[in-house]
Design a protein around this motif. Structure first.
Motif, PDB file in Angstrom:
ATOM      1  N   GLU A   4       0.850  -1.189   0.000  1.00 61.84           N
ATOM      2  CA  GLU A   4       0.000   0.000   0.000  1.00 61.84           C
ATOM      3  C   GLU A   4       0.887   1.242   0.000  1.00 61.84           C
ATOM      4  O   GLU A   4       1.825   1.352   0.774  1.00 61.84           O
ATOM      5  CB  GLU A   4      -0.879  -0.024   1.249  1.00 61.84           C
ATOM      6  CG  GLU A   4      -1.962   1.003   1.235  1.00 61.84           C
ATOM      7  CD  GLU A   4      -2.900   0.807   2.406  1.00 61.84           C
ATOM      8  OE1 GLU A   4      -2.622   1.396   3.466  1.00 61.84           O
ATOM      9  OE2 GLU A   4      -3.878   0.066   2.262  1.00 61.84           O
ATOM     10  N   THR A   5       0.582   2.185  -0.867  1.00 61.84           N
ATOM     11  CA  THR A   5       1.338   3.435  -0.940  1.00 61.84           C
ATOM     12  C   THR A   5       0.614   4.512  -0.134  1.00 61.84           C
ATOM     13  O   THR A   5      -0.576   4.374   0.163  1.00 61.84           O
ATOM     14  CB  THR A   5       1.484   3.917  -2.393  1.00 61.84           C
ATOM     15  OG1 THR A   5       0.189   4.318  -2.863  1.00 61.84           O
ATOM     16  CG2 THR A   5       2.077   2.841  -3.286  1.00 61.84           C
ATOM     17  N   PRO A   6       1.327   5.611   0.198  1.00 63.36           N
ATOM     18  CA  PRO A   6       0.652   6.706   0.894  1.00 63.36           C
ATOM     19  C   PRO A   6      -0.562   7.222   0.130  1.00 63.36           C
ATOM     20  O   PRO A   6      -1.575   7.572   0.718  1.00 63.36           O
ATOM     21  CB  PRO A   6       1.743   7.769   1.018  1.00 63.36           C
ATOM     22  CG  PRO A   6       3.027   7.003   1.036  1.00 63.36           C
ATOM     23  CD  PRO A   6       2.765   5.837   0.094  1.00 63.36           C
ATOM     24  N   ASP A   8      -2.549   5.446  -1.792  1.00 61.60           N
ATOM     25  CA  ASP A   8      -3.630   4.476  -1.601  1.00 61.60           C
ATOM     26  C   ASP A   8      -4.329   4.728  -0.270  1.00 61.60           C
ATOM     27  O   ASP A   8      -5.551   4.696  -0.184  1.00 61.60           O
ATOM     28  CB  ASP A   8      -3.092   3.043  -1.606  1.00 61.60           C
ATOM     29  CG  ASP A   8      -2.563   2.610  -2.959  1.00 61.60           C
ATOM     30  OD1 ASP A   8      -2.957   3.206  -3.977  1.00 61.60           O
ATOM     31  OD2 ASP A   8      -1.749   1.667  -2.978  1.00 61.60           O
ATOM     32  N   LEU A   9      -3.547   4.990   0.766  1.00 65.90           N
ATOM     33  CA  LEU A   9      -4.116   5.231   2.086  1.00 65.90           C
ATOM     34  C   LEU A   9      -4.957   6.506   2.077  1.00 65.90           C
ATOM     35  O   LEU A   9      -6.062   6.528   2.614  1.00 65.90           O
ATOM     36  CB  LEU A   9      -3.025   5.329   3.151  1.00 65.90           C
ATOM     37  CG  LEU A   9      -3.527   5.506   4.578  1.00 65.90           C
ATOM     38  CD1 LEU A   9      -4.438   4.343   4.984  1.00 65.90           C
ATOM     39  CD2 LEU A   9      -2.373   5.635   5.536  1.00 65.90           C
ATOM     40  N   ALA A  10      -4.470   7.561   1.447  1.00 64.70           N
ATOM     41  CA  ALA A  10      -5.236   8.808   1.365  1.00 64.70           C
ATOM     42  C   ALA A  10      -6.560   8.563   0.651  1.00 64.70           C
ATOM     43  O   ALA A  10      -7.596   9.085   1.058  1.00 64.70           O
ATOM     44  CB  ALA A  10      -4.435   9.894   0.655  1.00 64.70           C
ATOM     45  N   GLN A  38      -0.887   9.161   6.261  1.00 73.06           N
ATOM     46  CA  GLN A  38      -0.563   7.904   6.945  1.00 73.06           C
ATOM     47  C   GLN A  38      -0.154   8.099   8.399  1.00 73.06           C
ATOM     48  O   GLN A  38      -0.145   7.150   9.170  1.00 73.06           O
ATOM     49  CB  GLN A  38       0.485   7.087   6.180  1.00 73.06           C
ATOM     50  CG  GLN A  38       1.808   7.757   5.996  1.00 73.06           C
ATOM     51  CD  GLN A  38       1.917   8.523   4.686  1.00 73.06           C
ATOM     52  OE1 GLN A  38       0.922   8.985   4.132  1.00 73.06           O
ATOM     53  NE2 GLN A  38       3.116   8.670   4.185  1.00 73.06           N
ATOM     54  N   THR A  39       0.130   9.340   8.825  1.00 70.70           N
ATOM     55  CA  THR A  39       0.486   9.603  10.227  1.00 70.70           C
ATOM     56  C   THR A  39      -0.698  10.080  11.054  1.00 70.70           C
ATOM     57  O   THR A  39      -0.570  10.265  12.260  1.00 70.70           O
ATOM     58  CB  THR A  39       1.607  10.662  10.317  1.00 70.70           C
ATOM     59  OG1 THR A  39       1.107  11.922   9.855  1.00 70.70           O
ATOM     60  CG2 THR A  39       2.828  10.251   9.515  1.00 70.70           C
ATOM     61  N   TRP A  40      -1.843  10.272  10.419  1.00 73.22           N
ATOM     62  CA  TRP A  40      -3.008  10.786  11.137  1.00 73.22           C
ATOM     63  C   TRP A  40      -3.560   9.743  12.100  1.00 73.22           C
ATOM     64  O   TRP A  40      -3.577   8.547  11.799  1.00 73.22           O
ATOM     65  CB  TRP A  40      -4.107  11.174  10.167  1.00 73.22           C
ATOM     66  CG  TRP A  40      -3.789  12.345   9.293  1.00 73.22           C
ATOM     67  CD1 TRP A  40      -2.656  13.112   9.294  1.00 73.22           C
ATOM     68  CD2 TRP A  40      -4.614  12.883   8.270  1.00 73.22           C
ATOM     69  NE1 TRP A  40      -2.741  14.086   8.339  1.00 73.22           N
ATOM     70  CE2 TRP A  40      -3.933  13.966   7.686  1.00 73.22           C
ATOM     71  CE3 TRP A  40      -5.871  12.544   7.777  1.00 73.22           C
ATOM     72  CZ2 TRP A  40      -4.469  14.726   6.661  1.00 73.22           C
ATOM     73  CZ3 TRP A  40      -6.407  13.299   6.754  1.00 73.22           C
ATOM     74  CH2 TRP A  40      -5.720  14.378   6.201  1.00 73.22           C
ATOM     75  N   GLN A  42      -6.322   7.502  14.089  1.00 69.28           N
ATOM     76  CA  GLN A  42      -7.566   6.873  13.649  1.00 69.28           C
ATOM     77  C   GLN A  42      -8.767   7.755  13.962  1.00 69.28           C
ATOM     78  O   GLN A  42      -9.743   7.777  13.206  1.00 69.28           O
ATOM     79  CB  GLN A  42      -7.736   5.490  14.285  1.00 69.28           C
ATOM     80  CG  GLN A  42      -8.958   4.737  13.778  1.00 69.28           C
ATOM     81  CD  GLN A  42      -8.929   4.537  12.266  1.00 69.28           C
ATOM     82  OE1 GLN A  42      -7.931   4.081  11.714  1.00 69.28           O
ATOM     83  NE2 GLN A  42     -10.015   4.876  11.584  1.00 69.28           N
ATOM     84  N   ARG A  45      -9.202  10.109  11.093  1.00 63.37           N
ATOM     85  CA  ARG A  45      -9.659   9.356   9.920  1.00 63.37           C
ATOM     86  C   ARG A  45     -11.143   9.009  10.035  1.00 63.37           C
ATOM     87  O   ARG A  45     -11.899   9.134   9.073  1.00 63.37           O
ATOM     88  CB  ARG A  45      -8.854   8.076   9.771  1.00 63.37           C
ATOM     89  CG  ARG A  45      -7.386   8.298   9.480  1.00 63.37           C
ATOM     90  CD  ARG A  45      -6.655   6.985   9.466  1.00 63.37           C
ATOM     91  NE  ARG A  45      -5.218   7.162   9.409  1.00 63.37           N
ATOM     92  CZ  ARG A  45      -4.381   6.175   9.184  1.00 63.37           C
ATOM     93  NH1 ARG A  45      -4.825   4.945   9.001  1.00 63.37           N
ATOM     94  NH2 ARG A  45      -3.088   6.400   9.153  1.00 63.37           N
TER      95      ARG A  45
END
Length: 157
Positions: A4-6, A8-10, A38-40, A42, A45
């Motif tokens: 998973e890339t950054p 993809d996470l966004a 990716q540092t946020w 949960q 999110r």
């Protein structure tokens, strides 16, 4: 299996949400006080997953800078400030009411952990190049982070 890339996470965290979802996915969050998606936590999110698809006018102020997130329904509240306000500190997005009312209101919710609610609350806002007398029914609610403290304020207008 692909890693998973950054990006993809966004796309997962900021899924859907119409125009604002697309703007959030395209913003380089690493250049903001919040850092990369990716540092946020949960908690951030999760609240964004509720904010983005909602049909209610919602703005979220997050972190010590009260970084601004909002949904498509909230765009008319910002008027000509949209889309520039997205990802900005609250003091920049709402500069005309920051020192006179908004900062103290948000800081009070963070400090006490108690929600604030009002009907027909007067805001003198600049949305289209001039100050407007506007009245909104508002609910400013604390958003708890993993430690139990308040990490942001979720506002339904």
């Amino acid at each position: 299996m692909r890693a998973e890339t950054p990006g993809d996470l966004a796309n997962l965290v900021l899924a859907g949400g119409g125009e604002l979802g697309a703007l959030m996915r395209g913003l380089d969050w690493a250049k903001t006080p919040l850092g990369p998606v990716q540092t946020w936590p949960q908690s951030l999110r999760s609240v964004l997953s509720m904010l983005l698809p909602s049909k209610a006018q919602i703005i979220l102020f997050w972190g010590p800078e009260f970084t601004v997130f909002y949904n498509d329904a909230y765009r008319p509240v910002f008027g000509a400030k949209h889309p520039h306000a997205l990802g900005r500190p609250g003091r920049e997005a709402w500069h005309e009411i920051w020192d006179t009312m908004l900062h103290d209101l948000l800081a009070g919710v963070v400090r006490t952990g108690e929600a604030f609610w009002a009907q027909d609350l007067l805001f003198m806002v600049e949305r289209h190049g001039f100050l407007e007398e506007t009245y909104f029914d508002v609910s400013y609610d604390p958003v708890r982070v993993e430690s139990g403290g308040v990490g942001g304020v979720y506002c339904i207008v």
